[in-house]
Design a protein around this motif. Sequence first.
Motif, PDB file in Angstrom:
ATOM      1  N   GLN A  31       0.929  -1.284  -0.018  1.00 19.07           N
ATOM      2  CA  GLN A  31      -0.053  -0.054   0.015  1.00 19.07           C
ATOM      3  C   GLN A  31       0.932   0.992   0.043  1.00 19.07           C
ATOM      4  OE1 GLN A  31      -2.616   1.570   3.426  1.00 19.07           O
ATOM      5  NE2 GLN A  31      -4.176   0.598   2.229  1.00 19.07           N
ATOM      6  N   THR A  33       0.426   5.889  -0.151  1.00 27.19           N
ATOM      7  CA  THR A  33      -0.192   7.123   0.088  1.00 27.19           C
ATOM      8  C   THR A  33       0.147   8.093  -0.689  1.00 27.19           C
ATOM      9  OG1 THR A  33      -0.104   6.331   2.463  1.00 27.19           O
ATOM     10  CG2 THR A  33      -1.140   8.491   2.213  1.00 27.19           C
ATOM     11  N   GLN A  37      -3.285  12.174   0.750  1.00 28.61           N
ATOM     12  CA  GLN A  37      -3.654  11.474   1.631  1.00 28.61           C
ATOM     13  C   GLN A  37      -4.556  10.105   1.280  1.00 28.61           C
ATOM     14  OE1 GLN A  37      -1.905  11.403   4.581  1.00 28.61           O
ATOM     15  NE2 GLN A  37      -0.634  13.132   3.623  1.00 28.61           N
ATOM     16  N   ASN A  39      -5.079   6.138   0.148  1.00 30.85           N
ATOM     17  CA  ASN A  39      -4.377   5.011   0.276  1.00 30.85           C
ATOM     18  C   ASN A  39      -4.623   4.443  -1.077  1.00 30.85           C
ATOM     19  OD1 ASN A  39      -3.362   5.423   2.979  1.00 30.85           O
ATOM     20  ND2 ASN A  39      -5.388   4.384   3.808  1.00 30.85           N
ATOM     21  N   ASN A  41      -3.742   0.493  -3.204  1.00 29.35           N
ATOM     22  CA  ASN A  41      -3.179  -0.640  -2.977  1.00 29.35           C
ATOM     23  C   ASN A  41      -2.837  -1.205  -4.456  1.00 29.35           C
ATOM     24  OD1 ASN A  41      -4.564  -0.901  -0.341  1.00 29.35           O
ATOM     25  ND2 ASN A  41      -6.297  -0.969  -1.139  1.00 29.35           N
ATOM     26  N   ARG A  84       6.420   3.626  -3.434  1.00 33.92           N
ATOM     27  CA  ARG A  84       5.732   4.910  -2.479  1.00 33.92           C
ATOM     28  C   ARG A  84       6.307   6.103  -2.558  1.00 33.92           C
ATOM     29  NH1 ARG A  84       6.179   0.385   2.303  1.00 33.92           N
ATOM     30  NH2 ARG A  84       3.961  -0.666   2.116  1.00 33.92           N
ATOM     31  N   GLN A  92      -4.391  11.671  -6.085  1.00 33.75           N
ATOM     32  CA  GLN A  92      -5.217  10.444  -6.143  1.00 33.75           C
ATOM     33  C   GLN A  92      -5.719  10.436  -7.373  1.00 33.75           C
ATOM     34  OE1 GLN A  92      -8.901  10.223  -3.671  1.00 33.75           O
ATOM     35  NE2 GLN A  92     -10.003   9.630  -5.308  1.00 33.75           N
ATOM     36  N   PHE A 131      -7.999   1.645  -4.842  1.00 32.18           N
ATOM     37  CA  PHE A 131      -7.955   2.716  -3.638  1.00 32.18           C
ATOM     38  C   PHE A 131      -8.924   1.777  -2.455  1.00 32.18           C
ATOM     39  CE2 PHE A 131      -7.197   5.104  -7.228  1.00 32.18           C
ATOM     40  CZ  PHE A 131      -6.140   5.971  -6.698  1.00 32.18           C
ATOM     41  N   ASP A 132      -9.250   2.585  -1.411  1.00 38.39           N
ATOM     42  CA  ASP A 132     -10.053   2.107  -0.542  1.00 38.39           C
ATOM     43  C   ASP A 132     -11.584   2.129  -0.955  1.00 38.39           C
ATOM     44  OD1 ASP A 132      -7.866   1.648   1.262  1.00 38.39           O
ATOM     45  OD2 ASP A 132      -8.116   3.383   2.174  1.00 38.39           O
TER      46      ASP A 132
END
Length: 274
Positions: A31, A33, A37, A39, A41, A84, A92, A131-132
């Motif tokens: 994961q 970021t 901010q 997250n 995957n 990362r 995003q 994403f989440d």
Amino acid sequence: MSPGLNLKIPLIETIYNRVSVQNHSAELEFQATTIDQANVNFTAMLLYSVLDQKEETIKNVAFKFVDHNNFMQALIRTVEGSIRGFVATKKQSEVLSLRREIVEDVKEQLDLTLESWGYHLLDLQMNDITFDDQIMKSMAQVVASNNLKAAAENEGQALLITKTKAAEAEGNAIKIAAEAEREAAMLRGQGVALFRQEVARGMTQAAKEMQEANLNSSLILFSMWTEAVKNFAEHGKGNTIFLDGSTDGMQRTMKELMAISMGDFKNSSGKNSD
């Protein structure tokens, strides 16, 4: 040992490690970021191999790490750290469209490191970027709202074009109707003027002939009066017209008609003498 027949002295020389020069693959799941901010995957597949079959390269591979597990841990953490670091500088909304850029950035940073370990990076594939759940739902809502906005804009443009064309057509129709009405009014005016000229000419001619025959010209006016009453009765269509039928009223009307007739006769005579 190089390919071919090799001789080792038992008990003195032993095999410390076996190094395969075939391609190796590793599955990565981690994961990262983004700068805003969010997250992200990642699921990736790493393909690598020994750099070459030289003795120095093989010794580097065999003795650089304590065992293969330590090498894999260092390799995976290096790839994860590169991705990362790249994702942390992006928003995003940009990550999904930067799949190729992420792979190229990781390869550029990882090649030199792997070469120092005696390996070569063959390929890095980003199999999945997600994403989440909450972020995925919000992204779906953004896409849906953008589609609705585009549809509303298209519908508004279509409605504007329709109304514009309808207004242009209505304006052209009004213009054509106005032109036709203007021409009709002009023709009606010309017709009324010609009618009056012919009436005046006929009355003048009739009066002149009656004077030459020593007849009273009021007979013409009386005939016109009776014809007018007859016309009212035939074509009145239910309208009520009040006429003064008394003898005084008739005489007064006759005098007015005679005065008009005499005035028209004098004007006509003056024009003829000119």
